[in-house]
Design an enzyme around this catalytic site. Structure first.
Site, PDB file in Angstrom:
ATOM      1  N   LYS A 114       0.821  -1.211   0.000  1.00 40.82           N
ATOM      2  CA  LYS A 114       0.000   0.000   0.000  1.00 40.82           C
ATOM      3  C   LYS A 114       0.856   1.263   0.000  1.00 40.82           C
ATOM      4  O   LYS A 114       0.414   2.315  -0.454  1.00 40.82           O
ATOM      5  CB  LYS A 114      -0.974  -0.030   1.163  1.00 40.82           C
ATOM      6  CG  LYS A 114      -2.012  -1.132   0.962  1.00 40.82           C
ATOM      7  CD  LYS A 114      -3.179  -1.055   1.909  1.00 40.82           C
ATOM      8  CE  LYS A 114      -4.224  -2.095   1.535  1.00 40.82           C
ATOM      9  NZ  LYS A 114      -3.722  -3.488   1.700  1.00 40.82           N
TER      10      LYS A 114
HETATM   11  C1  LIG Z   1      -4.322  -4.589   1.076  1.00 37.42           C
HETATM   12  C2  LIG Z   1      -3.512  -5.825   0.939  1.00 37.42           C
HETATM   13  C3  LIG Z   1      -3.860  -6.851   0.029  1.00 37.42           C
HETATM   14  C4  LIG Z   1      -5.113  -6.790  -0.829  1.00 37.42           C
HETATM   15  O1  LIG Z   1      -5.020  -5.825  -1.832  1.00 37.42           O
HETATM   16  P1  LIG Z   1      -6.360  -5.316  -2.590  1.00 37.42           P
HETATM   17  O2  LIG Z   1      -5.918  -4.158  -3.391  1.00 37.42           O
HETATM   18  O3  LIG Z   1      -7.318  -4.924  -1.485  1.00 37.42           O
HETATM   19  O4  LIG Z   1      -6.871  -6.435  -3.397  1.00 37.42           O
HETATM   20  C5  LIG Z   1      -3.043  -7.960  -0.061  1.00 37.42           C
HETATM   21  N1  LIG Z   1      -1.939  -8.081   0.713  1.00 37.42           N
HETATM   22  C6  LIG Z   1      -1.571  -7.122   1.595  1.00 37.42           C
HETATM   23  C7  LIG Z   1      -0.373  -7.346   2.432  1.00 37.42           C
HETATM   24  C8  LIG Z   1      -2.334  -5.960   1.744  1.00 37.42           C
HETATM   25  O5  LIG Z   1      -1.977  -5.023   2.631  1.00 37.42           O
END
Ligand SMILES: *Cc1c(COP(=O)(O)O)cnc(C)c1O
Length: 471
Positions: A114
């Site tokens: 993120k």
């Molecule tokens: C948010 C997240 C996901 C999922 O990603 P999306 O964009 O919501 O599909 C997968 N792995 C980690 C470690 C995350 O923080």
């Protein structure tokens, strides 16, 4: 480039108009009116670029209301080796001769993917707010990853304050330390006496009070934000260039998925012309998406049906970005998308696409699979034993599904969405060893913490925001 809603409102908006917004006024999500097309000559030109310059090239196709020199400065300030740990920013590594590769998206400040989008968002917000002479108070609820990524992106930024609610005492000590050790005056950690849903309900209640929202300039940074999705498109190109030698080669991507934000960026990259054969959606036990790609039925889950798993950032009951893909799948028909998401979901909590629509999924290259706690443990163990590579629980869901889908001659790039250090308990369960930590995070649990414990009360939170939003 102009943007329209997925639910039929054709009012065209520009990038900076939707930057600070969530949903479109008709309840839909924003998408560009068309995907810019990238040909072989352009790919050849982009292949040698540094990550920040590649980001500039891609973002400029979608952003025409920030002067080019300013946009270039913003991406160069964002994507540095200092913040992301290497010049490559998203280095790709091979898992032996398995045909699988791992693209590391998790070497940013909070060790999860993120950061890739949120760090850019922080700089875009600061830039646009300064230009407008405005302030923004970001209110959010987190059970871990999103909140810390938002705080590390917004810390110290002019014009932005963050009020982040988390369930008191329910995050891991590492996650707590990551968030609560921030001493920046514009970051407020509110530990709510309750569970995550209580915190989220408070955020919804405050956001629904339109007068309060306007008076105190309340905003959010949730995963439906178009700028976040756009920032993620860049690393599909960067991964492709590292995995191939020429632009006639195809690759596939396997993406550990929850809210469909990450893999939706892959869909956008593919629609632009990046030679992607398959986009493989990997879910954990919360398999809303796998169910759709297998059956054509999308059925959201209640909280009783939402499992708490060892890949917690994928524990979702509905996939908030999924509507963007379905809009393309149904031929960009806003009325049809509205009937599915605005009506059927509201009424029945589910919809099923027509056989023709279901057949069209193939054209978009999507495949899917699911993984369980036992799969996760086995995959972390075998990846370590065979390749000496320690992966986190979310990435393990990706590798498990990628192994089932890999084809000879087509590199399969699994997106690494977090580092194992964040989920030490499961890593120890799988391998018997403690995952290492980047040096800058050694001992963070012992740092002084800055947070306020509050009751699960909408009025108390509103009063806190009102009192601290002039600081
Ligand atoms: C948010 C997240 C996901 C999922 O990603 P999306 O964009 O919501 O599909 C997968 N792995 C980690 C470690 C995350 O923080």
């Amino acid at each position: 480039m102009k943007y329209i809603s997925t639910r039929g409102d054709k009012t065209e908006r520009r990038f900076c108009e939707i930057l600070l917004e969530g949903l479109a006024p008709d309840g839909g999500l924003y998408l560009p009116v068309a995907y810019p097309q990238v040909d072989g000559a352009t790919l050849a030109r982009w292949r040698g670029l540094a990550y920040a310059d590649l980001a500039f090239e891609i973002l400029s196709l979608y952003i025409d209301d920030i002067p080019a020199a300013d946009l270039k400065a913003l991406v160069r300030k964002t994507y540095t080796a200092e913040v992301f740990g290497s010049e490559a920013i998203v280095p790709v590594r091979r898992l032996g001769d398995s045909g699988l590769m791992i693209e590391a998206l998790s070497n940013g400040p909070t060790l999860a993917f993120k950061d890739m989008a949120m760090q850019l968002l922080g700089n875009l917000f600061e830039y646009e707010l300064a230009r407008r002479g405005e302030q923004l108070n970001i209110l959010g609820a987190t059970s871990g990853d999103t909140g810390s990524a938002a705080e590390y992106a917004m810390r110290g930024k002019q014009g932005v304050r963050v009020f982040m609610l988390s369930p008191n005492g329910r995050m891991s000590p590492f996650q707590q330390a990551q968030m609560f050790s921030l001493q920046d005056a514009n970051i407020h950690n509110l530990a709510v006496e309750g569970v995550f849903d209580d915190a989220q309900d408070i955020v919804k209640a405050v956001s629904n009070d339109l007068a309060f929202k306007r008076q105190y300039k309340i905003g959010t940074v949730n995963s439906i934000n178009w700028a976040r999705l756009l920032a993620q498109v860049v690393y599909y190109f960067a991964g492709y260039f590292q995995a191939t030698k020429g632009n006639s080669e195809q690759v596939s991507f396997c993406v550990p998925s929850g809210n469909f934000g990450n893999v939706c960026a892959g869909h956008v990259a593919r629609q632009m012309g990046l030679p992607v054969k398959h986009l493989v959606v990997a879910t954990n036990e919360n398999d809303v998406l796998d169910e759709f790609f297998r059956t054509g039925t999308y059925r959201v889950r209640g909280s009783a049906e939402t499992h708490e798993t060892s890949s917690p950032s994928m524990d979702i009951s509905k996939a908030s970005n999924f509507e963007r893909f379905v809009y393309d799948l149904v031929g960009r028909d806003g009325a049809r998308t509205k009937a599915l998401f605005g009506e059927a979901i509201a009424r029945d909590g589910a919809f099923t696409v027509t056989p023709a629509e279901f057949a069209a999924i193939d054209r978009y290259g999507f495949q899917s699979g699911r993984s369980t706690h036992a799969d996760r443990l086995a995959t972390i163990r075998s990846t370590f034993d065979r390749f000496g590579d320690l992966i986190d629980t979310h990435t393990a869901d990706g590798v498990k599904v990628a192994v089932e889908r890999v084809e000879a001659g087509v590199p399969m790039i699994v997106l690494e969405t977090a580092l194992p250090a964040k989920f030490a308990e499961t890593i120890v369960e799988a391998t018997g060893r403690q995952p290492g930590r980047p040096a800058k995070l050694e001992g963070i649990e012992a740092l002084p913490k800055r947070f306020t414990v509050v009751p699960a009360s909408v009025d108390v939170i509103k009063a806190f925001v009102a009192e601290h939003c002039q600081d």
